[in-house]
Design a protein around this motif. Structure first.
Motif, PDB file in Angstrom:
ATOM      1  N   GLY A  21      15.598  45.547  22.726  1.00 38.51           N
ATOM      2  CA  GLY A  21      14.676  44.242  23.430  1.00 38.51           C
ATOM      3  C   GLY A  21      13.742  44.702  24.408  1.00 38.51           C
ATOM      4  N   HIS A  23      20.204  35.068  25.062  1.00 32.74           N
ATOM      5  CA  HIS A  23      20.109  35.880  24.480  1.00 32.74           C
ATOM      6  C   HIS A  23      19.949  37.150  23.132  1.00 32.74           C
ATOM      7  N   TRP A  24      19.470  38.744  23.768  1.00 31.60           N
ATOM      8  CA  TRP A  24      19.196  39.229  22.832  1.00 31.60           C
ATOM      9  C   TRP A  24      19.908  40.877  22.612  1.00 31.60           C
ATOM     10  N   THR A  31      23.507  42.971  25.782  1.00 31.70           N
ATOM     11  CA  THR A  31      22.987  42.034  25.613  1.00 31.70           C
ATOM     12  C   THR A  31      22.171  41.731  26.723  1.00 31.70           C
ATOM     13  N   LEU A  82      15.991  37.680  26.401  1.00 26.48           N
ATOM     14  CA  LEU A  82      14.802  37.311  25.155  1.00 26.48           C
ATOM     15  C   LEU A  82      13.655  38.177  25.754  1.00 26.48           C
ATOM     16  N   VAL A  88       9.454  37.347  21.605  1.00 26.15           N
ATOM     17  CA  VAL A  88      10.082  36.236  21.434  1.00 26.15           C
ATOM     18  C   VAL A  88      10.067  34.845  21.912  1.00 26.15           C
ATOM     19  N   LYS A 104      15.321  32.422  19.100  1.00 29.31           N
ATOM     20  CA  LYS A 104      16.463  33.353  17.556  1.00 29.31           C
ATOM     21  C   LYS A 104      17.514  32.242  18.192  1.00 29.31           C
ATOM     22  N   THR A 143      20.034  35.490  11.152  1.00 34.01           N
ATOM     23  CA  THR A 143      19.855  35.389  11.548  1.00 34.01           C
ATOM     24  C   THR A 143      18.163  34.382  12.210  1.00 34.01           C
ATOM     25  N   THR A 192      14.308  34.853  13.859  1.00 40.68           N
ATOM     26  CA  THR A 192      13.299  35.374  15.094  1.00 40.68           C
ATOM     27  C   THR A 192      12.326  34.811  14.666  1.00 40.68           C
ATOM     28  N   GLU A 200       8.788  44.528  15.290  1.00 44.24           N
ATOM     29  CA  GLU A 200      10.759  43.756  15.231  1.00 44.24           C
ATOM     30  C   GLU A 200      10.852  44.310  14.282  1.00 44.24           C
TER      31      GLU A 200
END
Length: 287
Positions: free
Chosen positions: A49, A119-120, A131, A134, A138, A141, A162, A164, A175
């Motif tokens: 993150g 959440h990221w 957690t 974002l 981003v 996601k 997933t 993104t 990323e």
């Protein structure tokens, strides 16, 4: 397993190469319609993150393909199709992420099925997944959770898909770079209480490197999965691919009675299907 090579993404980023990762990309060779050549076939996404490179719309100096790709399997990105708002990104995400039938005939939805879109996952300094909200780079996601039920002496296989969506391809490239940095920093990771990944290593390949002829950038992570609920160690694989501002990924946590070939098949089926859908949504039309 081969060595490590340095490749610049503005700053030096370690990218490991190895025989096993190259082998998975060979399996992932796709036909023109995106299906695996040989037929078919969790963790939190491997992206911090806190970016180690540029973040925010328009930021970044990551090395990435420009103009035509030179490959029939990787079309030229149509930048006019890139989403500019969260709503546009979520709409695009919904057209790319797969349902259970796209991964395999025995795959069913798990509960909970979809992650919180706000959440990221963040890998902290102690190699424990946390957690957060974002990050700025981003737009949207989503992670969907599936499994193959235990049957006939085979354990339960857990699979995550997933997608993104970033503002641009530079951000999505960072990323992938961070994913490589994280596995080098933390070969052992705690997903949650009673659930861990061990002996992780990763390989990352730009388009044209090794057997990667199907995506702008590809990352594979393999290791062992251990949990109080499922036992282990079991096989674990995470495979991530990039096209333009989008990354797609499939992770699979193995079980008793599951071979590496079967695991790879599930991962390849899901990743290649989502990559084809990303190219259809964001690539320039042929002709």
């Amino acid at each position: 397993m081969g060595g490590q090579v340095d490749r610049s993404r503005g700053n030096a980023v370690l990218r490991a190469c190895g025989c096993a990762a190259a082998g998975l990309f060979l399996i992932a060779g796709c036909t023109a319609d995106g299906s695996p050549k040989d037929g078919a076939a969790s963790r939190t996404p491997a992206a911090s993150g806190t970016p180690s490179g540029p973040s925010g719309a328009g930021a970044g100096t990551a090395a990435a393909p420009s103009g035509g790709s030179g490959s029939e399997l990787v079309p030229e990105l149509d930048e006019s199709k890139q989403p500019k708002t969260v709503a546009e990104a979520r709409d695009l995400l919904g057209r790319i992420i797969v349902a259970e039938q796209a991964i395999g005939p025995d795959v069913v939805r798990s509960t909970p099925f979809e992650s919180d879109p706000g959440h990221w996952p963040v890998l902290d300094e102690g190699c424990v997944w946390q957690t957060a909200s974002l990050p700025p780079d981003v737009l949207a996601k989503s992670t969907r959770s599936f499994h193959i039920p235990a049957k006939d002496g085979r354990g339960r296989v857990r699979i995550n898909a997933t997608v993104t969506v970033h503002h641009n391809r530079e951000e999505s490239g960072w990323e992938t770079a961070r994913a490589m940095e994280e596995v080098l920093r933390c070969p052992g990771q705690k997903l949650r209480e009673g659930e861990e990944l061990k002996n992780l290593w990763g390989g990352a390949f730009y388009q044209g490197e090794q057997m990667n002829g199907w995506t702008e950038d590809a990352f594979t992570e393999t290791g062992e999965y251990v949990s109080a609920r499922d036992g282990g160690p079991h096989l674990y694989t995470w495979s991530q691919a990039q096209f333009g501002p989008v990354t797609v990924a499939i992770s699979a946590k193995g079980a008793t009675g599951i071979t590496r070939e079967a695991m790879n098949a599930f991962v390849v089926q899901g990743t290649s299907r989502m990559m084809v859908q990303a190219k259809q949504e964001l690539g320039k039309a042929a002709g």
